[in-house]
Design an enzyme around this catalytic site. Structure first.
Site, mmCIF file in Angstrom:
data_model
loop_
_atom_site.group_PDB
_atom_site.id
_atom_site.type_symbol
_atom_site.label_atom_id
_atom_site.label_comp_id
_atom_site.label_asym_id
_atom_site.label_seq_id
_atom_site.Cartn_x
_atom_site.Cartn_y
_atom_site.Cartn_z
ATOM 1 C CB CYS A 99 -3.869 11.580 11.881
ATOM 2 S SG CYS A 99 -3.307 9.951 11.523
ATOM 3 C CB ILE A 135 2.130 18.379 5.856
ATOM 4 C CG1 ILE A 135 1.198 19.587 6.029
ATOM 5 C CG2 ILE A 135 1.345 17.096 5.845
ATOM 6 C CD1 ILE A 135 0.326 19.845 4.797
ATOM 7 C CG ASP A 136 6.647 20.565 9.996
ATOM 8 O OD1 ASP A 136 6.115 19.434 9.932
ATOM 9 O OD2 ASP A 136 7.613 20.799 10.749
ATOM 10 C CG LEU A 137 9.585 17.821 8.242
ATOM 11 C CD1 LEU A 137 9.976 16.413 8.666
ATOM 12 C CD2 LEU A 137 10.746 18.781 8.479
ATOM 13 N NE ARG A 178 0.555 10.004 9.323
ATOM 14 C CZ ARG A 178 0.015 8.904 8.845
ATOM 15 N NH1 ARG A 178 -1.238 8.623 9.080
ATOM 16 N NH2 ARG A 178 0.736 8.077 8.126
ATOM 17 N NE ARG A 206 -6.681 3.927 5.548
ATOM 18 C CZ ARG A 206 -5.665 4.280 6.330
ATOM 19 N NH1 ARG A 206 -5.788 4.222 7.642
ATOM 20 N NH2 ARG A 206 -4.537 4.716 5.831
ATOM 21 C CB ILE A 252 7.527 6.715 14.035
ATOM 22 C CG1 ILE A 252 8.760 5.809 13.897
ATOM 23 C CG2 ILE A 252 7.229 7.443 12.730
ATOM 24 C CD1 ILE A 252 10.038 6.488 13.495
ATOM 25 C CE LYS A 267 -1.722 1.703 4.028
ATOM 26 N NZ LYS A 267 -1.490 3.148 4.200
ATOM 27 C CG ASN A 268 2.572 2.596 3.518
ATOM 28 O OD1 ASN A 268 1.400 2.925 3.369
ATOM 29 N ND2 ASN A 268 3.102 2.352 4.696
ATOM 30 C CG ASP A 273 3.102 1.306 9.250
ATOM 31 O OD1 ASP A 273 2.662 2.164 10.032
ATOM 32 O OD2 ASP A 273 3.208 1.494 8.028
HETATM 33 C C1 UD1 Z 1 4.404 6.856 6.205
HETATM 34 C C2 UD1 Z 1 3.451 5.745 5.903
HETATM 35 C C3 UD1 Z 1 2.824 5.249 7.170
HETATM 36 C C4 UD1 Z 1 3.909 4.815 8.109
HETATM 37 C C5 UD1 Z 1 4.922 5.935 8.290
HETATM 38 C C6 UD1 Z 1 6.140 5.491 9.066
HETATM 39 C C7 UD1 Z 1 2.625 6.120 3.688
HETATM 40 C C8 UD1 Z 1 1.485 6.562 2.863
HETATM 41 N N1 UD1 Z 1 2.454 6.239 5.006
HETATM 42 O O1 UD1 Z 1 3.651 7.892 6.800
HETATM 43 O O2 UD1 Z 1 1.982 4.167 6.876
HETATM 44 O O3 UD1 Z 1 3.301 4.539 9.343
HETATM 45 O O4 UD1 Z 1 5.404 6.377 7.034
HETATM 46 O O5 UD1 Z 1 6.801 4.467 8.400
HETATM 47 O O6 UD1 Z 1 3.622 5.662 3.173
HETATM 48 N N2 UD1 Z 1 6.616 14.585 10.509
HETATM 49 C C9 UD1 Z 1 6.711 15.928 10.797
HETATM 50 N N3 UD1 Z 1 6.532 16.814 9.785
HETATM 51 C C10 UD1 Z 1 6.281 16.414 8.507
HETATM 52 C C11 UD1 Z 1 6.206 15.038 8.228
HETATM 53 C C12 UD1 Z 1 6.374 14.141 9.246
HETATM 54 O O7 UD1 Z 1 6.921 16.329 11.926
HETATM 55 O O8 UD1 Z 1 6.143 17.269 7.636
HETATM 56 C C13 UD1 Z 1 6.775 13.601 11.597
HETATM 57 C C14 UD1 Z 1 5.486 12.845 11.840
HETATM 58 O O9 UD1 Z 1 4.635 13.530 12.717
HETATM 59 C C15 UD1 Z 1 5.980 11.575 12.434
HETATM 60 C C16 UD1 Z 1 7.297 11.351 11.713
HETATM 61 O O10 UD1 Z 1 7.688 12.615 11.187
HETATM 62 O O11 UD1 Z 1 6.224 11.738 13.796
HETATM 63 C C17 UD1 Z 1 7.243 10.305 10.613
HETATM 64 O O12 UD1 Z 1 6.329 10.650 9.651
HETATM 65 P P1 UD1 Z 1 6.490 10.203 8.134
HETATM 66 O O13 UD1 Z 1 7.691 9.383 7.923
HETATM 67 O O14 UD1 Z 1 6.304 11.433 7.324
HETATM 68 O O15 UD1 Z 1 5.276 9.257 7.955
HETATM 69 P P2 UD1 Z 1 4.180 9.344 6.868
HETATM 70 O O16 UD1 Z 1 4.814 9.658 5.546
HETATM 71 O O17 UD1 Z 1 3.055 10.198 7.376
#
Ligand code: UD1
Length: 419
Positions: free
Chosen positions: A116, A123-125, A121, A398, A328, A22-23, A306
């Protein structure tokens, strides 16, 4: 509303195939937006999240055909650059469309992906990386209004955390940007390599995927290609947890054992005999599992967040005390409360869960709290004495293709029932 009825107590035995990841599928479907031609994805699992991603593609104007596990996308004409709020909410990872839409259409209008079940979760990065590539982003009442002046431009981007989603968004946007992008502290997950492989087949110039530094030399345009999605390592880990919990002996086939290198040693620690045979993994569980010791979730190649929930179901019936540290996501222990209803002994303190194994769980009425939490409850239900009724199983759909049909040939007593 559907539910699963699980009668526990039978050790799982036999062979089970793993479906596509899925991912990987979701960012690959987003990547199809970049391609001025036909993209064919094989081994794309029949999951509701994949359905949601296909709906987004159709809304954008792509022609999408799904035939079983193959999806054909023709993105020759993109009519829209916006994704409506309900579609963004349906699947939180829809944010990965942002980089692709902005790069293809020169503008994008998406809403924030919304709250979430795993805690905040942010999306700043994602946004900071895309801004570095020249995307102009205005936030307006929950919507992200984005535009590009001319073409996106390659840049040096350093992530403060190796976010999977942010790495994907940046790769998608940088693939057709002008000049070179160097991304440091990139996520190293296998799904990132799959995305880079796909983009390279379409004409992109990406090197270093799977390592901490990824270099993207932007190209003018991408064409479509035919690609097979990698196997889902979390689904494989879930099946292994189900076998471990029930004292089973299974062969998980069509998987990529290398991708489970951070997971398999824990099953061995718990007393399971684990043998890798080509693209298959054989797991034979002892009569009673031993505790898992300390399990710390980490970015790849560490133990994946996961797989934390499914493994916790196994720890719940192991002899001794296991400790989980969730590094995480902030709030990823909602399944612990449901496992407790089944007789598990779990204490939570912030990011730490201490699981004191009990000799047996008992069936109960429980609800999926989220996708992987639901998988933990399936594993627990299979191990428990008596009958478990599992509700809110749309979460499971899902990420697992008809999980009851997959597990039944292994001797699992599990049925889907409409309310
Ligand atoms: C992806 C996977 C999800 C999996 C996760 C960890 C997909 C669609 N989703 O989620 O199933 O559980 O990886 O392997 O592939 N963070 C920030 N700012 C950001 C982005 C992330 O602070 O802009 C933090 C998040 O809050 C979290 C950590 O970084 O604590 C990891 O997030 P990230 O690796 O981005 O996971 P996802 O891409 O959301």
């Amino acid at each position: 509303m559907e539910r699963l009825m699980i009668t526990g107590g039978s050790p799982l035995r036999g062979e089970i195939k793993v479906h596509g990841a899925k991912n990987s599928s979701l960012p690959l479907l987003a990547a199809a937006v970049l391609c001025r031609g036909e993209t064919v994805l094989h081994n794309c699992p029949e999951l509701s999240d994949v359905g949601a991603a296909c709906e987004i593609l159709s809304y954008l104007g792509c022609k999408v055909r799904r035939q079983g596990r193959s999806v054909v996308i023709d993105a020759a004409d993109i009519r829209s650059h916006s994704v409506p709020e309900p579609l963004m909410r349906e699947m939180r990872s829809s944010i990965v469309f942002l980089g692709a839409i902005a790069a293809r259409a020169g503008q994008a209008d998406l809403s924030f992906p919304g709250g979430c079940e795993l805690g905040p979760r942010p999306i700043d990065l994602h946004l900071a990386g895309l801004k570095k590539l020249g995307l102009i982003i205005e936030e307006d009442r929950g919507r992200l209004l984005c535009r590009v002046d001319g073409r996106l431009k390659g840049a040096q981007i350093a992530l403060s955390f190796p976010s999977v989603g942010a790495t994907e968004n940046i790769l998608l946007a940088a693939a057709t940007a002008e000049g070179r992008t160097v991304l440091t502290n990139a996520a190293r997950e296998p799904e990132i390599i799959d995305l880079a492989d796909f983009l390279n087949k379409c004409g992109a110039k990406i090197s270093g995927a799977g390592e901490g530094t990824i270099v993207v030399d932007g190209v003018e345009a991408l064409r479509g290609c035919e690609h097979r999605v990698i196997p889902d390592r979390i689904v494989a880990a879930t099946y292994l947890s189900c076998a471990a919990c029930t004292g089973g002996d299974i062969l998980v086939t069509e998987t990529e054992p290398v991708h489970l290198a951070g997971i398999l040693p824990i099953f061995e620690e718990m007393g399971c005999a684990v043998k890798v045979e080509g693209k298959s993994i054989r797991l034979k569980a002892p009569a009673r599992l031993r505790a898992a010791g300390d399990v710390r979730t980490m970015p790849y190649p560490g133990f994946p967040t996961d797989a934390q929930a499914p493994l916790m179901a196994a720890a719940a019936v192991a002899e001794g005390t296991s400790m989980f540290v969730e590094n995480i996501f902030e709030s990823r222990y909602k399944h612990a409360g449901e496992l407790t209803r089944m007789g598990a002994k779990i204490k939570l303190e912030g990011r730490v869960a201490v699981v004191e194994g009990v000799p047996a769980l008992h069936g109960a009425e429980v609800s999926c709290t989220d996708l992987r939490g639901g998988a933990a409850l399936v594993a627990a239900g299979l191990a428990a004495e008596g009958e478990t009724i599992l509700r809110e199983i749309h979460h499971l759909d899902r990420g697992y293709e008809r999980i009851e049909e997959a597990l039944t040939p292994l001797g699992a007593h599990i049925r889907r029932i409409a309310d």
